[in-house]
Design a protein around this motif. Structure first.
Motif, short mmCIF file in Angstrom:
data_model
loop_
_atom_site.label_atom_id
_atom_site.label_comp_id
_atom_site.label_asym_id
_atom_site.label_seq_id
_atom_site.Cartn_x
_atom_site.Cartn_y
_atom_site.Cartn_z
N GLY A 176 0.81 -1.21 0.00
CA GLY A 176 0.00 0.00 0.00
C GLY A 176 0.84 1.26 0.00
N THR A 177 2.06 1.16 -0.52
CA THR A 177 3.00 2.28 -0.52
C THR A 177 3.21 2.82 -1.92
N ALA A 178 3.25 4.13 -2.06
CA ALA A 178 3.54 4.79 -3.33
C ALA A 178 4.68 5.77 -3.16
N LEU A 179 5.40 6.01 -4.23
CA LEU A 179 6.44 7.03 -4.27
C LEU A 179 5.85 8.31 -4.86
N VAL A 180 6.05 9.43 -4.16
CA VAL A 180 5.61 10.73 -4.68
C VAL A 180 6.83 11.65 -4.72
N LEU A 181 7.19 12.07 -5.92
CA LEU A 181 8.34 12.95 -6.12
C LEU A 181 7.84 14.34 -6.50
N ILE A 182 8.31 15.33 -5.74
CA ILE A 182 7.81 16.69 -5.88
C ILE A 182 8.76 17.56 -6.71
N ASP A 183 8.25 18.07 -7.82
CA ASP A 183 8.90 19.12 -8.61
C ASP A 183 10.31 18.78 -9.09
N LEU A 184 10.55 17.52 -9.42
CA LEU A 184 11.82 17.17 -10.05
C LEU A 184 11.68 17.44 -11.54
N ALA A 223 16.63 6.29 -8.84
CA ALA A 223 16.82 5.01 -8.16
C ALA A 223 15.57 4.58 -7.41
N LEU A 224 14.94 5.52 -6.72
CA LEU A 224 13.70 5.20 -6.01
C LEU A 224 12.59 4.81 -6.98
N ALA A 225 12.44 5.58 -8.05
CA ALA A 225 11.38 5.30 -9.02
C ALA A 225 11.57 3.93 -9.65
N GLU A 226 12.79 3.59 -10.01
CA GLU A 226 13.04 2.28 -10.61
C GLU A 226 12.74 1.15 -9.63
N ALA A 227 13.06 1.34 -8.37
CA ALA A 227 12.78 0.31 -7.36
C ALA A 227 11.28 0.14 -7.16
N PHE A 228 10.54 1.22 -7.12
CA PHE A 228 9.09 1.12 -6.97
C PHE A 228 8.47 0.43 -8.18
N ARG A 229 8.91 0.80 -9.37
CA ARG A 229 8.36 0.15 -10.57
C ARG A 229 8.69 -1.34 -10.58
N SER A 251 14.20 8.65 6.40
CA SER A 251 14.98 7.52 5.91
C SER A 251 15.91 7.99 4.80
N SER A 252 16.45 7.04 4.04
CA SER A 252 17.34 7.35 2.93
C SER A 252 16.96 6.50 1.73
N THR A 253 17.51 6.85 0.59
CA THR A 253 17.23 6.09 -0.64
C THR A 253 17.60 4.63 -0.46
N GLY A 254 18.79 4.35 0.08
CA GLY A 254 19.23 2.97 0.25
C GLY A 254 18.35 2.19 1.20
N GLU A 255 17.98 2.80 2.31
CA GLU A 255 17.12 2.12 3.28
C GLU A 255 15.75 1.81 2.71
N ILE A 256 15.23 2.73 1.93
CA ILE A 256 13.90 2.54 1.32
C ILE A 256 13.96 1.41 0.30
N ILE A 257 15.00 1.38 -0.52
CA ILE A 257 15.12 0.31 -1.50
C ILE A 257 15.29 -1.03 -0.81
N THR A 258 16.03 -1.07 0.27
CA THR A 258 16.17 -2.32 1.04
C THR A 258 14.83 -2.79 1.58
N ALA A 259 14.02 -1.84 2.08
CA ALA A 259 12.70 -2.18 2.58
C ALA A 259 11.80 -2.71 1.46
N LEU A 260 11.93 -2.14 0.27
CA LEU A 260 11.15 -2.62 -0.87
C LEU A 260 11.57 -4.04 -1.25
N ASP A 261 12.88 -4.28 -1.26
CA ASP A 261 13.38 -5.59 -1.63
C ASP A 261 12.93 -6.67 -0.65
N ALA A 262 12.67 -6.27 0.59
CA ALA A 262 12.21 -7.23 1.59
C ALA A 262 10.78 -7.71 1.32
N LEU A 263 10.07 -6.98 0.43
CA LEU A 263 8.72 -7.41 0.07
C LEU A 263 8.75 -8.67 -0.79
N GLY A 264 9.88 -8.94 -1.42
CA GLY A 264 10.00 -10.14 -2.25
C GLY A 264 9.58 -9.92 -3.67
#
Length: 200
Positions: free
Chosen positions: A18-26, A48-54, A187-200
């Motif tokens: 139930g998590t989404a990435l929202v990037l503001i004004d890039l 990096a975040l966008a690619e991990a979410f996709r 958090s940080s980019t690396g920590e967030i990607i690690t958390a995503l990877d834990a979803l499997g």
């Protein structure tokens, strides 16, 4: 009477479907501003975040700010430090091609916050989203305004500090040191990607 003081360490970050990435004004006009942390670094971490979410089939929302060519929808409030008097050229609002991908949700705002006057809340809720990973430029304006409204709408929040920047380092430090810890998890980019990877 004896009192004890305990300091708690934040638990490991966990995310769910139930998590989404929202990037503001890039967008090109804002990434080129003299931010305290270089725009190139923010864009790199945003990508990096966008690619991990996709990769985990989770929504990526790209928010930009733009106004009509005649400037008729520019904010007109009576303030000591006004914003732009005329609308910037269309290229100012373009999101870099290397950040965007087919299937991303696009939201255009005309205020600081991404919820005001947009369909962001609808787009998130209809996708079953209850938590937002938030980043972008600038920390104390677009990101913080969006975060405050998200919190008031009962979204959980995670802030990617190294994918967020401000024109003023002190403003960035205040948001991350005083405001964001009361609205969500820092958090940080690396920590967030690690958390995503834990979803499997």
């Amino acid at each position: 009477m004896t009192t004890s003081t305990s300091t708690s360490t934040p638990s490991t970050l966990t995310l769910d479907s139930g998590t989404a990435l929202v990037l503001i004004d890039l967008q090109r006009g804002i990434l080129g501003l003299p931010t305290a942390r270089p725009g190139e670094e923010i864009l790199k971490n945003g990508i990096a975040l966008a690619e991990a979410f996709r990769a985990h089939r989770l929504p990526v929302v790209l928010v930009n700010v733009a106004w009509s060519p005649d400037g008729g929808d520019l904010p007109t409030t009576d303030v000591d430090t006004p914003g732009p008097a005329t609308a910037p050229p269309p290229a100012f609002s373009e999101i870099p091609e290397e950040l965007a991908a087919l299937g991303d949700v696009r939201v255009t705002k005309r205020h600081w916050g991404a919820f005001t006057g947009t369909e962001l809340d609808l787009q998130l809720r209809r996708r079953g989203i209850h938590r937002i990973v938030l980043a972008g430029i600038s920390t104390s304006i677009g990101v913080e305004s969006t975060a405050r409204t998200a919190w008031e709408h009962s979204y959980g929040l995670v802030f990617a500090e190294d994918a967020t920047a401000d024109l003023d380092a002190a403003s960035h430090a205040h948001s991350f040191g005083k405001i964001f810890p009361r609205l969500g998890r820092v958090s940080s980019t690396g920590e967030i990607i690690t958390a995503l990877d834990a979803l499997g």
